[in-house]
Design a protein around this motif. Structure first.
Motif, short mmCIF file in Angstrom:
data_model
loop_
_atom_site.label_atom_id
_atom_site.label_comp_id
_atom_site.label_asym_id
_atom_site.label_seq_id
_atom_site.Cartn_x
_atom_site.Cartn_y
_atom_site.Cartn_z
N ALA A 36 1.37 -12.18 9.45
CA ALA A 36 0.67 -10.93 9.73
C ALA A 36 1.31 -10.18 10.89
CB ALA A 36 -0.80 -11.21 10.03
N GLU A 37 1.75 -10.91 11.90
CA GLU A 37 2.42 -10.26 13.04
C GLU A 37 3.75 -9.66 12.62
OE1 GLU A 37 0.72 -12.83 16.82
OE2 GLU A 37 2.33 -13.68 15.61
N ARG A 38 4.48 -10.38 11.80
CA ARG A 38 5.77 -9.87 11.33
C ARG A 38 5.59 -8.61 10.50
NH1 ARG A 38 8.95 -15.43 9.40
NH2 ARG A 38 8.80 -16.50 11.43
N GLN A 39 4.49 -8.52 9.76
CA GLN A 39 4.22 -7.35 8.92
C GLN A 39 3.90 -6.11 9.74
OE1 GLN A 39 1.33 -8.17 5.77
NE2 GLN A 39 2.10 -10.26 5.66
N ARG A 40 3.65 -6.27 11.02
CA ARG A 40 3.38 -5.13 11.90
C ARG A 40 4.55 -4.82 12.83
NH1 ARG A 40 -0.86 -6.70 15.48
NH2 ARG A 40 -0.99 -4.54 16.16
N LEU A 41 5.64 -5.55 12.71
CA LEU A 41 6.72 -5.45 13.68
C LEU A 41 7.96 -4.77 13.10
CD1 LEU A 41 7.61 -6.12 16.56
CD2 LEU A 41 8.39 -8.35 15.73
N LEU A 42 8.39 -3.71 13.77
CA LEU A 42 9.65 -3.05 13.46
C LEU A 42 10.61 -3.28 14.62
CD1 LEU A 42 7.12 -0.92 12.67
CD2 LEU A 42 9.04 0.32 11.68
N VAL A 43 11.88 -3.01 14.37
CA VAL A 43 12.88 -3.06 15.42
C VAL A 43 13.63 -1.74 15.43
CG1 VAL A 43 14.98 -4.18 16.27
CG2 VAL A 43 13.14 -5.57 15.28
N ARG A 44 13.73 -1.13 16.62
CA ARG A 44 14.59 0.05 16.75
C ARG A 44 15.98 -0.42 17.13
NH1 ARG A 44 13.93 5.51 20.47
NH2 ARG A 44 13.89 4.06 22.23
N VAL A 45 16.95 -0.09 16.27
CA VAL A 45 18.33 -0.52 16.49
C VAL A 45 19.12 0.62 17.10
CG1 VAL A 45 18.23 -2.19 14.62
CG2 VAL A 45 19.06 0.13 14.15
N ASN A 46 20.23 0.25 17.71
CA ASN A 46 21.10 1.24 18.34
C ASN A 46 21.73 2.15 17.30
OD1 ASN A 46 21.44 0.58 21.43
ND2 ASN A 46 21.30 -1.38 20.37
N ALA A 47 22.09 3.34 17.74
CA ALA A 47 22.62 4.36 16.84
C ALA A 47 24.01 3.98 16.34
CB ALA A 47 22.67 5.70 17.57
N VAL A 48 24.42 4.70 15.30
CA VAL A 48 25.78 4.59 14.78
C VAL A 48 26.62 5.67 15.46
CG1 VAL A 48 27.21 4.70 12.72
CG2 VAL A 48 24.86 3.84 12.55
N PRO A 49 27.76 5.37 16.09
CA PRO A 49 28.41 4.06 16.18
C PRO A 49 28.29 3.45 17.57
CG PRO A 49 30.01 5.78 16.57
CD PRO A 49 28.66 6.45 16.52
N MET A 81 -9.68 -16.48 20.37
CA MET A 81 -9.61 -15.98 19.00
C MET A 81 -8.71 -14.74 18.97
SD MET A 81 -12.69 -14.81 16.43
CE MET A 81 -13.17 -13.43 17.47
N ASN A 82 -7.82 -14.66 17.97
CA ASN A 82 -6.93 -13.52 17.84
C ASN A 82 -7.71 -12.34 17.27
OD1 ASN A 82 -4.89 -11.73 17.48
ND2 ASN A 82 -3.69 -13.00 16.08
N THR A 83 -7.77 -11.24 18.04
CA THR A 83 -8.53 -10.06 17.61
C THR A 83 -7.61 -8.95 17.12
OG1 THR A 83 -8.54 -9.21 19.87
CG2 THR A 83 -10.42 -10.56 19.19
N ALA A 84 -6.33 -9.25 16.88
CA ALA A 84 -5.40 -8.24 16.41
C ALA A 84 -5.84 -7.72 15.05
CB ALA A 84 -3.99 -8.83 16.32
N PRO A 85 -5.59 -6.43 14.79
CA PRO A 85 -6.00 -5.86 13.50
C PRO A 85 -5.19 -6.42 12.36
CG PRO A 85 -4.66 -4.30 14.74
CD PRO A 85 -4.95 -5.44 15.66
N LEU A 86 -5.78 -6.41 11.18
CA LEU A 86 -5.04 -6.77 10.00
C LEU A 86 -3.94 -5.74 9.77
CD1 LEU A 86 -7.97 -7.78 7.63
CD2 LEU A 86 -6.39 -9.32 8.83
N PRO A 87 -2.82 -6.16 9.20
CA PRO A 87 -1.72 -5.21 9.00
C PRO A 87 -2.11 -4.08 8.05
CG PRO A 87 -0.98 -7.49 8.73
CD PRO A 87 -2.46 -7.53 8.78
N ARG A 88 -1.77 -2.86 8.44
CA ARG A 88 -1.86 -1.73 7.54
C ARG A 88 -0.50 -1.55 6.88
NH1 ARG A 88 -5.06 3.28 8.36
NH2 ARG A 88 -7.01 2.71 9.35
N PRO A 89 -0.46 -1.05 5.66
CA PRO A 89 0.85 -0.69 5.10
C PRO A 89 1.57 0.26 6.05
CG PRO A 89 -0.87 -0.56 3.43
CD PRO A 89 -1.57 -0.78 4.73
N LEU A 90 2.86 0.07 6.23
CA LEU A 90 3.59 0.85 7.21
C LEU A 90 3.52 2.34 6.91
CD1 LEU A 90 5.33 0.73 9.72
CD2 LEU A 90 7.33 0.29 8.27
N GLY A 91 3.41 2.70 5.65
CA GLY A 91 3.30 4.11 5.30
C GLY A 91 1.98 4.72 5.70
N GLU A 92 0.98 3.89 6.02
CA GLU A 92 -0.33 4.38 6.44
C GLU A 92 -0.57 4.18 7.94
OE1 GLU A 92 -3.31 2.52 4.07
OE2 GLU A 92 -2.36 3.06 2.17
N ALA A 93 0.37 3.59 8.64
CA ALA A 93 0.20 3.33 10.07
C ALA A 93 0.04 4.65 10.82
CB ALA A 93 1.40 2.55 10.61
#
Length: 291
Positions: A68-81, A1-13
């Protein structure tokens, strides 16, 4: 069973857990952890030669992630330039449902505007880790789609030539600037930097408590064992919550629930700002069963 938490709004993470982009086998474990959000890192955690494979792995694994997993996932991208920045953005354009994007070494509002134009509607978290980023902080905070400011204090120390002590007192002015700029721009409370000590949960707890005292609402994590300490450190203590309940009960008994006027609780004056603080502490209180 998946026990991962429900997504929180990113502003409240409260906890944002880094995962190296070239270690896709760790992503499932990170998403199953108690972290409020997970950051797949395509920048410093991945060697330049491994970045194309990291992007390919994310693109290949994306269809298997739940909403739900996508709603918890961010990506850090490389800097400019930096090399790979454009390739990172091309990948993100093909990832529907992503929670947000963290830009490494953010240094101008123009960078954030360009990112918003390329990825419309996606929450942006600029990582402040250079002198130029600090100097442009207010403009960055006011850029479109910016949700929260994030402190990258390790790189910032290197950029400024600092030699911080264990308590990082030298960085208090920088931390204060992030809190002030966030409030001034109406953003969610900022995200504090990592605790590099992996085997010292008491250090992560102490760092999280300092972050809360300064007005931060979240903290970056580099290992799942730091998450519990971060959540504990960012939450009001039991004594603070008990005090807040007494304050609100006294206000209600006095017919002052809306915060008008002043009253006395535990020998101290309580007025509208104190009532607001009491409500905020209770809103942040950790309750069993809520991640």
């Amino acid at each position: 069973m998946n026990t991962a938490p429900l997504p929180r709004p990113l502003g409240e993470a409260r906890s944002l857990l880094f995962v190296p982009g070239d270690r896709p086998e760790r992503l499932a474990k990170a998403l199953a952890s108690a972290a409020d959000a997970v950051i797949l890192d395509l920048e410093d955690a991945v060697a330049p030669a491994a970045k194309p494979a990291a992007r390919a792995a994310l693109a290949q694994g994306w269809p298997s992630l739940s909403a739900a997993e996508r709603q918890r996932l961010l990506v850090r991208v490389n800097a400019v330039p930096a090399p790979g920045h454009g390739d990172d953005l091309a990948l993100l354009e093909a990832l529907p449902g992503l929670a947000g994007v963290m830009l490494a070494k953010a240094e101008s509002a123009a960078q954030m505007q360009a990112l918003a134009q390329r990825l419309p509607g996606l929450p942006l978290l600029p990582l402040i880790e250079s002198a130029q980023g600090l100097l442009q902080l207010q403009a960055i905070a006011g850029a479109p789609q910016v949700l929260r400011l994030v402190l990258g204090h390790i790189d910032l120390q290197a950029d400024l030539g600092m030699a911080c002590g264990p308590d990082e007192a030298e960085l208090l002015p920088a931390r204060w600037q992030l809190v002030l700029a966030s409030r001034g721009a109406g953003l969610a409370p900022p995200v504090d930097g990592v605790t590099v000590a992996l085997d010292e949960p008491e250090q992560a707890l102490s760092d999280a408590r300092r972050a809360r005292r300064l007005g931060f609402g979240a903290k970056l994590c580099i290992h799942p064992r730091q998450i519990e300490a971060v959540h504990q450190g960012l939450a009001p203590s039991a004594a603070e919550c008990d005090w807040a309940r007494r304050v609100l009960a006294a206000a209600e008994a006095a017919g002052d629930a809306l915060g008008a006027g002043a009253l006395r609780v535990d020998g101290r004056m309580v007025d509208a700002p104190v009532l607001a603080l009491a409500r905020r502490w209770l809103a942040l209180e950790h309750r069993p069963g809520i991640p």
